[in-house]
Design an enzyme around this catalytic site. Structure first.
Site, PDB file in Angstrom:
ATOM      1  N   LEU A  15       0.807  -1.225   0.000  1.00  0.00           N
ATOM      2  CA  LEU A  15       0.000   0.000   0.000  1.00  0.00           C
ATOM      3  C   LEU A  15       0.836   1.268   0.000  1.00  0.00           C
ATOM      4  O   LEU A  15       0.365   2.332   0.421  1.00  0.00           O
ATOM      5  CB  LEU A  15      -0.991   0.009   1.176  1.00  0.00           C
TER       6      LEU A  15
ATOM      7  N   TYR B 291      15.791   3.563 -13.148  1.00  0.00           N
ATOM      8  CA  TYR B 291      14.491   2.885 -13.283  1.00  0.00           C
ATOM      9  C   TYR B 291      14.451   2.039 -14.551  1.00  0.00           C
ATOM     10  O   TYR B 291      14.040   0.867 -14.520  1.00  0.00           O
ATOM     11  CB  TYR B 291      13.363   3.921 -13.306  1.00  0.00           C
TER      12      TYR B 291
ATOM     13  N   ASN C 206       1.845   4.495 -22.873  1.00  0.00           N
ATOM     14  CA  ASN C 206       1.319   5.358 -21.813  1.00  0.00           C
ATOM     15  C   ASN C 206      -0.081   4.900 -21.410  1.00  0.00           C
ATOM     16  O   ASN C 206      -1.057   5.167 -22.121  1.00  0.00           O
ATOM     17  CB  ASN C 206       1.281   6.816 -22.286  1.00  0.00           C
TER      18      ASN C 206
ATOM     19  N   VAL D  17      -0.573  12.054 -16.942  1.00  0.00           N
ATOM     20  CA  VAL D  17      -0.991  13.310 -17.557  1.00  0.00           C
ATOM     21  C   VAL D  17      -2.496  13.350 -17.777  1.00  0.00           C
ATOM     22  O   VAL D  17      -3.133  14.400 -17.610  1.00  0.00           O
ATOM     23  CB  VAL D  17      -0.220  13.556 -18.879  1.00  0.00           C
TER      24      VAL D  17
END
Length: 305
Positions: free
Chosen positions: A33, A140, A169, A183
């Site tokens: 979480l 990453y 995306n 976005v």
């Protein structure tokens, strides 16, 4: 069939859980979480509040004995990976090895893993296919790609099948507007509240937006098909940030203009991908056009803001 989903209370993974439950799969979820939310979880999914790096993972695997693991738990912030690469590697690499070892020990047959377009860097050609050269420009990107190698080794050494899904995306209901890739959720929340969102640069950057329900369907098909390998999950369509803003503004019906600010260092100018391989080998194709996906997404935010 039982499926264990790591990070299953998150944006994308909770939609995967919903679809699997709809298709009569037995679903259990591991999530600490840190990003996920309990409200995202279907009550039919069994939930364990555990970090993927902890030894308790082995106890859960021993108890549940999942057939398939959808490994979504990850550190997902590019900027956080730059600031703290050790933590990024701890979660994305060491945490994954913990999941892989539990999978090996307790007989998991297949692992579904979401990779990232961050592994490509600035594209050398468009649309990006699965053979595109890799040019990671952040820790990453490195940590996400490293897992792909581990999956290949675990298949060769321990006969655990895998499917890597490289998303473009992803957008849709439950996306966190505080995330770097959110976005759509940022535009929706700002416009609903009568605020002008920022657009970095000139807004003519091209992106490939894929709806989260299509992504969930790709995961379901990857589980059910007898395939191993790496596949793009995308729409092979080009949407500029300016166009995206215009679509959302028109759906909301507010006469608000964005505020243009300096482009962010390291942002990729144009990126979109092809789904030919997953279409040919697994039979997946996106069902949602950008307008229909945005309409459903906006309805969610109107009900939840």
């Amino acid at each position: 069939m039982k499926v264990l989903i790591t990070g299953g209370a998150g944006f994308i993974s909770s939609h995967i859980a919903d679809l699997l439950i709809e298709n009569n799969y037995d679903v259990c979820v591991i999530d600490n979480l840190s990003h996920g939310k309990i409200r995202n979880l279907d009550p039919k999914a069994k939930f364990y509040n555990v970090d993927i790096r902890e030894k308790e993972v082995f106890d859960i695997f021993e108890k549940e004995k999942p057939d398939v693991v959808v490994h979504n738990a990850a550190q997902i912030s590019v900027s956080n990976s730059v600031e703290n690469p050790l933590e990024d590697a701890s979660i994305n690499i060491i945490g994954t090895i913990n999941i892989l070892e539990a999978s090996r020990q307790f007989g998991v047959k297949k692992i579904i893993y979401p990779a990232s377009a961050a592994i490509f860097g600035e594209p050398e050609y468009l649309p990006i296919d699965e053979k595109h050269p890799l040019n990671m420009i952040s820790p990453y990107g490195v940590s996400k790609h490293t897992v792909e190698h581990y999956l290949g080794v675990y298949k060769k050494s321990y006969n655990i099948d895998y499917v890597v899904l490289r998303y473009s995306n992803v957008y849709g209901p439950r996306q966190d507007s505080s995330g770097e890739g959110g976005v759509v959720s940022i535009f929706c929340e700002k416009l609903i509240n009568g605020q002008a969102p920022f657009i970095y640069g000139d807004g003519e950057q091209i992106r490939d937006f894929v709806y989260v329900k299509d992504v969930a369907e790709a995961n379901l098909m990857a589980i059910e098909k007898n395939k191993s390998g790496i596949y793009n999950v995308c729409t092979n369509s080009k949407t500029t940030i300016n166009n995206l803003f215009g679509y959302i503004r028109d759906l909301i019906g507010k006469d608000i203009s964005p505020v243009y600010v300096k482009e962010r260092e390291g942002d990729i100018k144009n990126s979109y991908m092809t789904y030919d391989k997953i279409g040919n080998e697994i039979g997946w194709r996106p069902e949602y056009a950008i307008h229909s996906g945005l309409k459903e997404t906006l309805e969610y935010y109107l009900d939840n803001i």
